[in-house]
Design a protein around this motif. Structure first.
Motif, mmCIF file in Angstrom:
data_model
loop_
_atom_site.group_PDB
_atom_site.id
_atom_site.type_symbol
_atom_site.label_atom_id
_atom_site.label_comp_id
_atom_site.label_asym_id
_atom_site.label_seq_id
_atom_site.Cartn_x
_atom_site.Cartn_y
_atom_site.Cartn_z
ATOM 1 N N ALA A 1 129.523 68.159 -14.907
ATOM 2 C CA ALA A 1 129.670 68.945 -13.693
ATOM 3 C C ALA A 1 128.320 69.152 -13.030
ATOM 4 N N ALA A 2 128.358 69.376 -11.720
ATOM 5 C CA ALA A 2 127.132 69.635 -10.955
ATOM 6 C C ALA A 2 127.452 70.581 -9.814
ATOM 7 N N SER A 3 126.452 71.307 -9.357
ATOM 8 C CA SER A 3 126.616 72.243 -8.253
ATOM 9 C C SER A 3 125.339 72.278 -7.424
ATOM 10 N N VAL A 4 125.492 72.499 -6.143
ATOM 11 C CA VAL A 4 124.313 72.664 -5.285
ATOM 12 C C VAL A 4 123.941 74.138 -5.135
ATOM 13 N N CYS A 5 124.779 75.059 -5.666
ATOM 14 C CA CYS A 5 124.487 76.475 -5.456
ATOM 15 C C CYS A 5 124.683 77.348 -6.702
ATOM 16 N N ASN A 6 125.475 76.887 -7.692
ATOM 17 C CA ASN A 6 125.737 77.742 -8.859
ATOM 18 C C ASN A 6 126.148 76.870 -10.043
ATOM 19 N N GLN A 7 125.161 76.305 -10.734
ATOM 20 C CA GLN A 7 125.465 75.413 -11.857
ATOM 21 C C GLN A 7 126.197 76.119 -12.998
ATOM 22 N N PRO A 8 125.797 77.343 -13.399
ATOM 23 C CA PRO A 8 126.543 78.010 -14.478
ATOM 24 C C PRO A 8 128.022 78.213 -14.144
ATOM 25 N N LEU A 9 128.337 78.439 -12.864
ATOM 26 C CA LEU A 9 129.727 78.650 -12.464
ATOM 27 C C LEU A 9 130.556 77.392 -12.699
ATOM 28 N N ILE A 10 130.079 76.253 -12.227
ATOM 29 C CA ILE A 10 130.870 75.032 -12.398
ATOM 30 C C ILE A 10 130.881 74.587 -13.855
ATOM 31 N N ARG B 1 122.753 64.134 -8.127
ATOM 32 C CA ARG B 1 122.375 63.316 -6.981
ATOM 33 C C ARG B 1 123.601 62.867 -6.190
ATOM 34 N N LEU B 2 124.683 62.521 -6.888
ATOM 35 C CA LEU B 2 125.899 62.124 -6.193
ATOM 36 C C LEU B 2 126.433 63.285 -5.359
ATOM 37 N N LEU B 3 126.437 64.505 -5.941
ATOM 38 C CA LEU B 3 126.922 65.661 -5.205
ATOM 39 C C LEU B 3 126.056 65.978 -4.001
ATOM 40 N N GLU B 4 124.749 65.804 -4.126
ATOM 41 C CA GLU B 4 123.864 66.079 -2.996
ATOM 42 C C GLU B 4 124.283 65.268 -1.771
ATOM 43 N N GLY B 5 124.618 63.994 -1.985
ATOM 44 C CA GLY B 5 125.044 63.155 -0.879
ATOM 45 C C GLY B 5 126.373 63.603 -0.296
ATOM 46 N N ILE B 6 127.338 63.928 -1.151
ATOM 47 C CA ILE B 6 128.643 64.368 -0.670
ATOM 48 C C ILE B 6 128.542 65.726 0.022
ATOM 49 N N HIS B 7 127.714 66.613 -0.513
ATOM 50 C CA HIS B 7 127.531 67.921 0.118
ATOM 51 C C HIS B 7 126.992 67.772 1.539
ATOM 52 N N ALA B 8 126.085 66.863 1.733
ATOM 53 C CA ALA B 8 125.464 66.702 3.040
ATOM 54 C C ALA B 8 126.469 66.247 4.095
ATOM 55 N N VAL B 9 127.440 65.438 3.725
ATOM 56 C CA VAL B 9 128.362 64.883 4.723
ATOM 57 C C VAL B 9 129.739 65.537 4.706
ATOM 58 N N LEU B 10 130.087 66.217 3.600
ATOM 59 C CA LEU B 10 131.441 66.768 3.483
ATOM 60 C C LEU B 10 131.455 68.277 3.281
ATOM 61 N N GLY B 11 130.356 68.842 2.764
ATOM 62 C CA GLY B 11 130.276 70.287 2.558
ATOM 63 C C GLY B 11 130.725 70.771 1.203
#
Length: 253
Positions: free
Chosen positions: A42-51, A12-22
């Motif tokens: 760790a968290a990812s918006v596009c590839n969780q296994p990678l991170i 959830r924290l990453l979702e907010g940062i992704h929206a405003v910072l990319g």
């Protein structure tokens, strides 16, 4: 706020940062006063296994080679001396600025990270290191500095509070007469699942923790019990009068 201390906090924290910072990926690392990693997530918006795999490699093998590690460990480098009263730093990093070729290849080039911006803070004697990685858009350090300069203290406070709730009262008092008594509750649970033959990934799923965190527990268990390998650890046998650890409430993912 509702997810602090819960498995979804980092996503959830990453979702907010992704929206405003990319930023596409996020890692949250907590260190003890000696500079050892206590917890990792760790968290990812596009590839969780990678991170997850990248964070696992970082924790197992490369965290001391992080160019920012002197700051993480003691708050200063020859180029950036410790500042009186400072408890939060904003740090940027791009692959071309990393002199360690292996570190750059494994943690940036191969996973496709174009850069990262980090927040480093100190609270309650422990250092917290928040890393936001970019892969699909370039890091705009000016924009990041403006945004995180305004909200960095809030993000750091939330992350530190999450640690307090997700890992309550993790005392590590050593008792000379019984080395097993030196283990914290979660280290003891990890040790018991290791005795059952579970891997770090399997234990992570059972305890709702990241594999990287289980690896740090395993290293601390071996150190406290005075063993150098899994074979030596298993030869100790199960500690007396203990049943296999219950899973308990879900914690950090």
């Amino acid at each position: 706020m509702a997810d602090i201390g819960r498995p979804r906090f980092h996503a959830r924290l990453l979702e907010g940062i992704h929206a405003v910072l990319g930023a596409d990926h996020f890692s949250h690392l907590s260190y003890d006063p000696e500079g050892r990693i206590r917890h990792a997530a760790a968290a990812s918006v596009c590839n969780q296994p990678l991170i997850d795999s990248t964070t696992d490699i970082y924790v197992k093998h490369l965290y001391r080679r992080d160019p920012n590690y002197p700051l993480v460990r003691d708050g200063s480098t020859p180029e950036a001396p410790a500042r009186s009263g400072a408890d939060l730093r904003l740090l940027g990093m791009s692959p071309k600025g990393i002199g360690d070729a292996e570190y750059r290849r494994v943690l940036f080039d191969e996973p496709g990270f174009t850069g990262k911006v980090s927040l480093l803070g100190l609270q309650g004697g422990h250092r917290c290191y928040l890393n936001f990685y970019f892969s699909r858009v370039p890091l705009d350090m000016g924009h990041a500095a403006t945004l995180l300069g305004q909200y960095g203290s809030t993000l750091m406070g939330l992350a530190c509070r999450h640690d307090e709730l997700a890992f309550p009262q993790e005392e590590e008092k050593e008792v000379e007469c019984d080395p097993w008594s030196a283990l914290s509750p979660r280290e003891r649970s990890t040790a018991e699942w290791l005795m059952e033959g579970c891997t770090a990934k399997e234990i992570g799923r059972k305890m709702a923790l990241s594999p990287a965190t289980i690896v740090t527990y395993k290293e601390r268990i071996f150190s406290k019990l005075g063993v150098g390998s899994l074979r030596e650890f298993l030869a100790l046998g199960r500690p007396p009068e203990r049943r296999p650890a219950s899973l308990g409430p879900r914690q950090l993912s």
